[in-house]
Enzyme design. Structure first.
Site, PDB file in Angstrom:
ATOM      1  CG  ASP A  75      49.963  71.397  22.536  1.00 13.35           C
ATOM      2  OD1 ASP A  75      50.815  71.130  23.397  1.00 13.35           O
ATOM      3  OD2 ASP A  75      49.835  70.758  21.477  1.00 13.35           O
ATOM      4  CG  HIS A 124      46.993  74.620  20.726  1.00 19.57           C
ATOM      5  ND1 HIS A 124      48.185  75.256  20.473  1.00 19.57           N
ATOM      6  CD2 HIS A 124      47.109  73.388  20.186  1.00 19.57           C
ATOM      7  CE1 HIS A 124      48.988  74.434  19.815  1.00 19.57           C
ATOM      8  NE2 HIS A 124      48.348  73.300  19.624  1.00 19.57           N
ATOM      9  CD  GLU A 163      52.680  74.576  25.133  1.00 18.34           C
ATOM     10  OE1 GLU A 163      53.847  74.535  24.701  1.00 18.34           O
ATOM     11  OE2 GLU A 163      51.713  74.970  24.458  1.00 18.34           O
ATOM     12  CG  HIS A 175      54.748  69.419  24.362  1.00 17.07           C
ATOM     13  ND1 HIS A 175      55.120  70.418  23.503  1.00 17.07           N
ATOM     14  CD2 HIS A 175      54.065  68.525  23.613  1.00 17.07           C
ATOM     15  CE1 HIS A 175      54.674  70.141  22.277  1.00 17.07           C
ATOM     16  NE2 HIS A 175      54.035  68.991  22.328  1.00 17.07           N
TER      17      HIS A 175
END
Length: 578
Positions: free
Chosen positions: A95, A55, A120, A332
């Site tokens: 993430d 990410h 997430e 998330h």
């Protein structure tokens, strides 16, 4: 990024200042660089390790000071973090992306023993199509728009999607020899590109391989954009922030370009509910109310494709399956979609899963290892051989079981049964201790109690006269001295074909499979017989006494069924029993 956020919130939106530029400078002094897979011993209890997340960024933690808490930020490469306190271990993914794209690789992590995985769940129920298919569709939509003289607005975040799509478009422009300009809006994206050029080691393998001949972030067809060019005639492609058209330059351009049906707005990522980007993705509105005094006519084309750097539902399930933690906690994400993913994790993988709301507290059991002493008896039982030699069946040429009498040799089955598990004894004010199972009774001053089942099973064997006429009595039998032993041999042959792997053991006077024992009953009135068998002049009966424990109930049912359906004729007229 922190300074940009401060400017947007305070100088542009007029909101209350949460932190100053000086606070940011102080925050940066506290940042410690950590290499991937580097284990950091924070103190005597806490150990952390970073793993590549595939990410672009990660708000890892808040650093405590006398000033307001400020998030530390890792640019370009995000990291999953493994943390261990004592015996308890977790992974916090932040993430991440499980599939590589053009400018970043896929997430990479070791197989770890985890009490908890916090992951997430942005795309908890979405499984994306082929990346190449999405790229083709995106390029086709852009090309069609500029070929018709239109302008393409690509709202995107400064880090990640902008670089990914610029690489894609720059390569396409080269191959198609297109001369239409591609623009970056000034600001963070320009700075971000500079860091991408410097930190090639955090990018994808393909970019690293071609770096010696060309830096993929030196775009040949991409230039800076000036606000004065918004209403300039002619086609163009513009990357503008923010990605959800929630304000800033992308909203300013959208106001100018949305009323023309020649133009195209392509939304490459996730948009939060309430933003203009989300409204465009939810349908094709003809008008959007910006505020009570401002309304935007929307006649432009809307194109939506998922180029998000977040992993999809398949990627989340793959990571959970790979790590196989004892518990999973989802963050998330959107509540109904998280609930669906939670159900999948629990039903398909059998792992307890949680999806708490903000500010909820979740208590999760963790691993705690206890150092224990071990008794001498337990250690000896685990380390010393404990051989047992048992007679076993021989395999004949057809795969059946045979027994050799006379001068033939017997095959021996050798077992080495050692105690694999002891009993953990924990007493107040004493260290825990592992003892042998036989020691526990002495420690407690108790006697061993066993519950066994018994059944004396009648087996019809036909006429004894027929038995005598067949050549089944061994002439030189060194193994058994009575006729009863012969029937055990016959049963042994039958059971050997039913139980593979040498599970059946011959102790001479009885046979044994696990706890199940069977022997010939010589009692006239055995208490384990349910009913007296009617005497029949044409038939004779042999009684097999069976005992077993509850754990081997299925084995008992199988053997008793064999006995009750025993067919003696299968061993008659065979020209002798061997």
């Amino acid at each position: 990024m922190l300074e940009d956020f401060r400017k947007v919130m305070v100088e542009r939106r007029g909101e209350e200042e949460q932190f100053t530029s000086d606070h940011i400078a102080e925050c940066m002094k506290k940042v410690i660089a950590v290499d991937l897979k580097q284990t950091v011993q924070v103190d005597k209890d806490l150990q952390i390790r970073a793993y590549y997340a595939g990410h672009v960024r990660l708000a890892l933690e808040h650093m405590v000071s006398s000033k307001p808490f400020l998030p530390s930020t890792i640019v370009i490469g995000a990291a999953m973090f493994y943390a261990k306190v004592g015996d308890t271990a977790i992974v916090y993914t932040g993430d991440y992306n499980m599939t590589p794209d053009r400018h970043l690789g896929a997430a990479q992590i070791d197989r770890l023993h985890l009490d908890l995985l916090i992951t997430e769940s942005t795309y908890a129920t979405t499984t994306r199509d082929s990346k190449y298919g999405r790229e083709r569709e995106f390029l086709k939509a852009v090309h069609k728009c500029i070929a018709g003289g239109g302008k393409v607005l690509i709202p995107t975040f400064a880090l990640g999607r902008a670089q990914e799509l610029c690489i894609l478009l720059d390569d396409y422009w080269e191959r198609m020899n297109l001369k239409v300009p591609i623009y970056f809006s000034a600001g963070l994206t320009i700075q971000a590109n500079m860091y991408y050029k410097m930190l090639i080691s955090w990018t994808s393998q393909k970019i690293k391989e071609t770096y010696s001949t060309r830096n993929a972030f030196d775009f040949k067809n991409v230039t800076n954009f000036d606000r004065s060019m918004i209403d300039a005639p002619g086609p163009c492609v513009l990357f503008a922030t923010p990605g959800m058209i929630s304000g800033g330059f992308s909203l300013e351009v959208f106001k100018h370009w949305a009323p023309s049906d020649k133009n195209l707005v392509t939304l490459p990522g996730y948009c939060v509910a309430g933003t203009i980007g989300h409204k465009l993705m939810s349908g094709k509105p003809t008008k959007i109310d910006l505020d009570k005094d401002t309304q935007i006519d929307v006649r432009c084309q809307i194109h939506q494709l998922s180029f998000s750097p977040h992993t999809d539902a398949k990627g989340i399930m793959d990571l959970v399956k790979f790590l196989s933690p004892k518990h999973v906690l989802l963050v998330h994400g959107e509540k109904p979609k998280m609930a669906t993913l939670k159900g999948r994790i629990q039903s398909e993988l059998g792992i307890p899963c949680y999806d708490p709301a903000n500010n909820d507290t979740v208590s999760i059991p963790s691993t705690h290892y206890v150092k224990a002493l071990a008794s001498d008896t337990f250690i000896r039982s685990c380390s010393h051989p404990n051989f047992k030699f048992l007679e076993n069946s021989l395999e004949d040429g057809n795969g059946g079981s045979r027994f050799k009498f006379g001068n033939s040799e017997l095959q021996l089955q050798v077992t080495d049964e050692r105690v694999a598990e002891g009993i953990l004894v924990m007493e107040k004010s004493k260290k825990a201790k592992v003892v042998h199972q036989e020691e526990l009774l002495l420690m407690l001053g108790e006697k061993e109690h066993k519950v066994q089942f018994a059944y004396c099973c009648p087996v019809r064997i036909g006429s004894l006269e027929e038995t005598k006429s067949t050549d089944i009595t061994p002439t030189n039998n060194r193994l058994c001295v009575t006729g009863r032993c012969l029937w055990l041999r016959v049963l042994f042959a039958r059971l050997s074909s039913e139980f593979s792997g040498g599970n059946i053991q011959d102790f001479g006077e009885y046979l044994q499979v696990e706890s199940f024992q069977v022997s010939i009953c010589s009692k006239d009135n055995c208490p384990n017989r349910i009913t007296e068998t009617q005497k029949n002049n044409s038939e004779d009966v042999v009684y097999f006494c069976c005992t077993w424990s509850i754990v081997d109930e299925k084995i008992a049912q199988k053997i008793i069924s064999i006995l009750e359906n025993f067919d003696y004729s299968t061993v008659q007229g065979t020209g002798g029993f061997t």
